[in-house]
Motif scaffolding. Structure first.
Motif, PDB file in Angstrom:
ATOM      1  N   GLU A   7     -51.539 -74.423  97.246  1.00 17.17           N
ATOM      2  CA  GLU A   7     -51.333 -73.287  96.334  1.00 17.17           C
ATOM      3  C   GLU A   7     -52.256 -72.151  96.716  1.00 17.17           C
ATOM      4  N   GLY A   8     -51.752 -70.952  96.617  1.00 17.70           N
ATOM      5  CA  GLY A   8     -52.582 -69.770  96.828  1.00 17.70           C
ATOM      6  C   GLY A   8     -52.901 -69.142  95.478  1.00 17.70           C
ATOM      7  N   TYR A   9     -54.129 -68.694  95.308  1.00 15.79           N
ATOM      8  CA  TYR A   9     -54.542 -68.061  94.041  1.00 15.79           C
ATOM      9  C   TYR A   9     -55.450 -66.875  94.317  1.00 15.79           C
ATOM     10  N   PRO A  44     -59.576 -79.715  99.953  1.00 16.41           N
ATOM     11  CA  PRO A  44     -59.992 -78.612 100.809  1.00 16.41           C
ATOM     12  C   PRO A  44     -59.638 -77.273 100.148  1.00 16.41           C
ATOM     13  N   VAL A  45     -60.588 -76.363 100.135  1.00 14.84           N
ATOM     14  CA  VAL A  45     -60.342 -75.039  99.558  1.00 14.84           C
ATOM     15  C   VAL A  45     -60.614 -74.007 100.650  1.00 14.84           C
ATOM     16  N   VAL A  46     -59.571 -73.308 101.037  1.00 14.80           N
ATOM     17  CA  VAL A  46     -59.707 -72.289 102.078  1.00 14.80           C
ATOM     18  C   VAL A  46     -59.973 -70.966 101.370  1.00 14.80           C
ATOM     19  N   SER A 103     -54.154 -78.748  98.865  1.00 19.01           N
ATOM     20  CA  SER A 103     -55.102 -77.720  99.329  1.00 19.01           C
ATOM     21  C   SER A 103     -55.012 -76.495  98.437  1.00 19.01           C
ATOM     22  N   LEU A 104     -56.125 -75.812  98.306  1.00 20.37           N
ATOM     23  CA  LEU A 104     -56.114 -74.530  97.582  1.00 20.37           C
ATOM     24  C   LEU A 104     -56.467 -73.419  98.560  1.00 20.37           C
ATOM     25  N   TYR A 105     -55.844 -72.270  98.412  1.00 20.14           N
ATOM     26  CA  TYR A 105     -56.148 -71.101  99.237  1.00 20.14           C
ATOM     27  C   TYR A 105     -56.524 -69.972  98.288  1.00 20.14           C
ATOM     28  N   PRO A 155     -56.762 -73.761  87.852  1.00 19.55           N
ATOM     29  CA  PRO A 155     -56.780 -74.591  89.072  1.00 19.55           C
ATOM     30  C   PRO A 155     -58.110 -75.272  89.339  1.00 19.55           C
ATOM     31  N   ILE A 156     -59.195 -74.758  88.765  1.00 17.93           N
ATOM     32  CA  ILE A 156     -60.510 -75.364  89.014  1.00 17.93           C
ATOM     33  C   ILE A 156     -60.517 -76.839  88.580  1.00 17.93           C
ATOM     34  N   ALA A 157     -59.631 -77.179  87.652  1.00 17.51           N
ATOM     35  CA  ALA A 157     -59.546 -78.572  87.195  1.00 17.51           C
ATOM     36  C   ALA A 157     -59.134 -79.505  88.340  1.00 17.51           C
TER      37      ALA A 157
END
Ligand code: M6R
Length: 610
Positions: free
Chosen positions: A496-498, A516-518, A468-470, A507-509
């Motif tokens: 990961e949080g960015y 899921p991207v929060v 997941s990305l945050y 990270p877009i890769a």
């Protein structure tokens, strides 16, 4: 890390030890053990597993005796084995010991003791202490043998010790690991923290480093490492045992998430006077000193470090004070420059995190004024700092920090206002509207909690995803980090949080239809338009978007797969509201994966070792 409990009483103690273990379990759950003295022999039971598992196997309730020690372990030295479980005993099983901490010179002590003929049965650093005490335990009482042994130890330790030779006595020692004494009616306790004894007494004595307590059922005497007697007062704890129980919730984490409206209300109410913020004597900085602060250093670990990052945003943006955030663990091992008029602020729920304690000491020794933001009265950090602002979250038992975090944000917000006022960085009108903003937060939090249905729905749809990305910006970037940490620690899903704009730099890769991207996207004048752009970028690559948006926002629901709404508030305060859906998302996801939410693997509530 590790919980220790001991009782000496006029009555049977096994149930009190077991209750204590259950309440301390958040400190470590690799293995568990208990020993009591009954009919002149030492009854020792221990093994790997959680408290209930080891109890099911060994039945602690069959441990007779009016004196005993128990321990739950978070392993540092030696694997997770039955032999490495505490209590540890000497070879002829006449002395037993429980330990929380790390003995740094254990290898050389072990060699020295082995040469003297001691045989070890575990790989732990702790076992050397019991053999060392035995070396000195010839014609002196247990506390004297312990005191002599302590002079040979390097490291951190809270200890409980008992001996068959003096079966009515417990010896308790504290050095850089937390330990309190509970003063009951006709009984005394030693424990790693207060909730472990609250069922039986609300009177506690906070031991300081290098103090030894000698406990008998009717007396408690305290000496220092030179053997000199010390007078200490017992404090009355003002929260009851129910504060440390689940109150009908399935888990402490869920209970603590739901306690946030109350926790924030209690944290802010006595500090808000009309349209003003007043810290009575807590900060311990004169008005001149507040005006003179040239630089602030915020120190913390884990979730508290995320609070530091949000604090940096608030202090620079609103109070206009140059602020830096440091991982406490890194700060203590470089040679940080502390100029004149530096204020170092340590943030810690427990007040016992070893790295944060050490970093604060370092800053103080180098001449900084120091302040603690802490949830636990009398903890180490509060005794080092020049002043302490307490978060009034009540006991936080779930290993994943929730209400401690949002109350830390509330305190940082109030502190920012107080400093800004003194330094005339904000007008009276601005301060008034900031105060009104935070007054509304407890009620607004209730409506965020009511979003639970949609959050649960997201968890149901995506709990099987493996990453997941945050994303967040400004004051909500640390909230994105915190959301990712929550998911990682309770569900074991990689997250990961960015900062949202950084996504394009790598990270877009990772983004595809499995990701899921929060995205924290409150409607504010600072970053809202930019965040809409970031949402488009994720969408264009097939990512699943869960957006945290402001109530009434019509744009976001058109773009995101899911929108979870928070009420409109001041931008800085959106951080508090946005934290809640992320906590709930982590909670429900972990639950659906069958994780042990309150006791995630490999973790412990307070990291009292490096
Ligand atoms: O007691 P502290 O606030 O000093 O603890 C710091 C971290 O160990 C703690 O926040 C940890 O990251 C939590 N497990 C987070 O949920």
């Amino acid at each position: 890390m590790c919980g220790i409990i001991g009782v000496v009483s006029g009555q049977q103690v096994h149930q009190k030890l077991l209750d204590g273990l259950l309440s301390l379990e958040y400190r470590g759950y690799d293995s568990v053990g208990m020993c009591t003295i009954d009919k002149n022999s030492l009854i020792l039971k221990k093994g790997i597993g959680k408290v209930q598992e080891v109890h099911d196997k060994h039945d602690f309730s069959r441990n007779g005796g009016k004196i005993g020690l128990a321990h739950c372990r978070w392993g540092t030295h030696g694997g997770i084995t039955d032999e490495n479980a505490h209590p540890h005993v000497n070879e002829d099983k006449t002395i037993a010991l429980v330990h929380n901490g790390i003995i740094e010179n254990y290898a050389e002590l072990k060699e020295f003791l082995a040469q003297k003929g001691h045989v070890f049965s575990s790989e732990t650093d702790s076992e050397v202490i019991v053999h060392l005490i035995e070396e000195f335990y010839k014609k002196v009482p247990l506390e004297e043998a312990t005191r002599l042994a302590l002079h040979r130890l390097e490291g951190s330790y809270a200890l409980g010790i008992l001996s068959l030779r003096e079966p009515g006595k417990l010896v308790a020692v504290r050095n850089e690991s937390p330990l309190i004494i509970g003063v009951g009616k006709g009984e005394h306790f030693l424990a790693s923290d207060v909730p472990a004894v609250l069922k039986h007494t609300n009177k506690v004595i906070y031991l300081e480093d290098k103090e030894i307590a000698v406990l008998e059922k009717g007396s408690c005497t305290i000496i220092d490492y030179d053997g000199k007697a010390k007078e200490k007062q017992a404090h009355t704890i003002d929260w009851g045992v129910e504060a440390a129980e689940k109150a009908g919730y399935g888990h402490f984490m869920l209970k603590e998430i739901h306690e946030q409206p109350q926790a924030i209300a209690e944290t802010i109410q006595e500090r808000l006077h009309g349209n003003d913020v007043v810290f009575e004597d807590e900060i311990n900085l004169s008005a001149d000193e507040m005006r003179g602060v040239k630089r602030i250093i915020l120190l913390g670990c884990g979730t508290s470090w995320h609070a530091c990052l949000a604090g940096e945003f608030m202090l620079e943006e609103l109070a206009k004070i140059p602020t830096e955030v440091e991982y406490a663990s890194e700060f203590r091992y470089r040679n940080p420059l502390i100029g004149e008029h530096t204020l170092a602020i340590a943030i810690s729920q427990s007040g016992e995190t070893a790295d944060t304690v050490a970093a604060l000491k370092e800053a103080k020794e180098k001449g900084a004024k120091t302040l603690a933001i802490c949830n636990v009265k009398g903890s180490s950090i509060t005794r080092i700092a020049d002043g302490t602002i307490y978060t009034r979250a009540g006991p936080e038992i779930g290993v994943a920090s929730t209400k401690a975090f949002t109350t830390q944000l509330a305190v940082l917000y109030l502190l920012t206002i107080a400093l800004a006022k003194e330094r005339k960085a904000l007008t009276g009108k601005q301060i008034g509207s900031m105060v009104q903003g935070i007054r509304r937060i407890p009620l607004q939090l209730q409506s965020v909690l009511a979003e639970d249905g949609e959050i649960r729905n997201c968890a149901a749809l995506y709990h099987k995803k493996t990453n997941s990305l945050y994303l967040g910006r400004g004051v909500n970037f640390p909230i994105a980090l915190e959301g990712a940490l929550k998911l990682k620690e309770v569900s074991y899903i990689h997250a990961e949080g960015y900062p949202a704009a950084e996504m394009k730099h790598g990270p877009i890769a990772l983004i595809d239809k499995e990701m899921p991207v929060v995205i924290i996207a409150p409607q504010d004048v600072y970053t809202y338009r930019k965040i809409l752009g970031n949402i488009e970028e994720v969408k264009a690559r097939g990512g699943i978007i869960i957006a945290i948006a402001t109530e009434g926002d019509r744009e976001i629901p058109k773009k995101a797969d899911h929108a979870i709404f928070i009420p409109k508030t001041l931008y800085t305060l959106s951080s508090i509201l946005a934290a809640i859906p992320l906590q709930l998302l982590a909670y429900h996801t972990a639950l659906m994966l069958g994780r042990d939410v309150d006791k995630p693997r490999n973790l412990a509530k307070s990291v009292t070792v490096e």
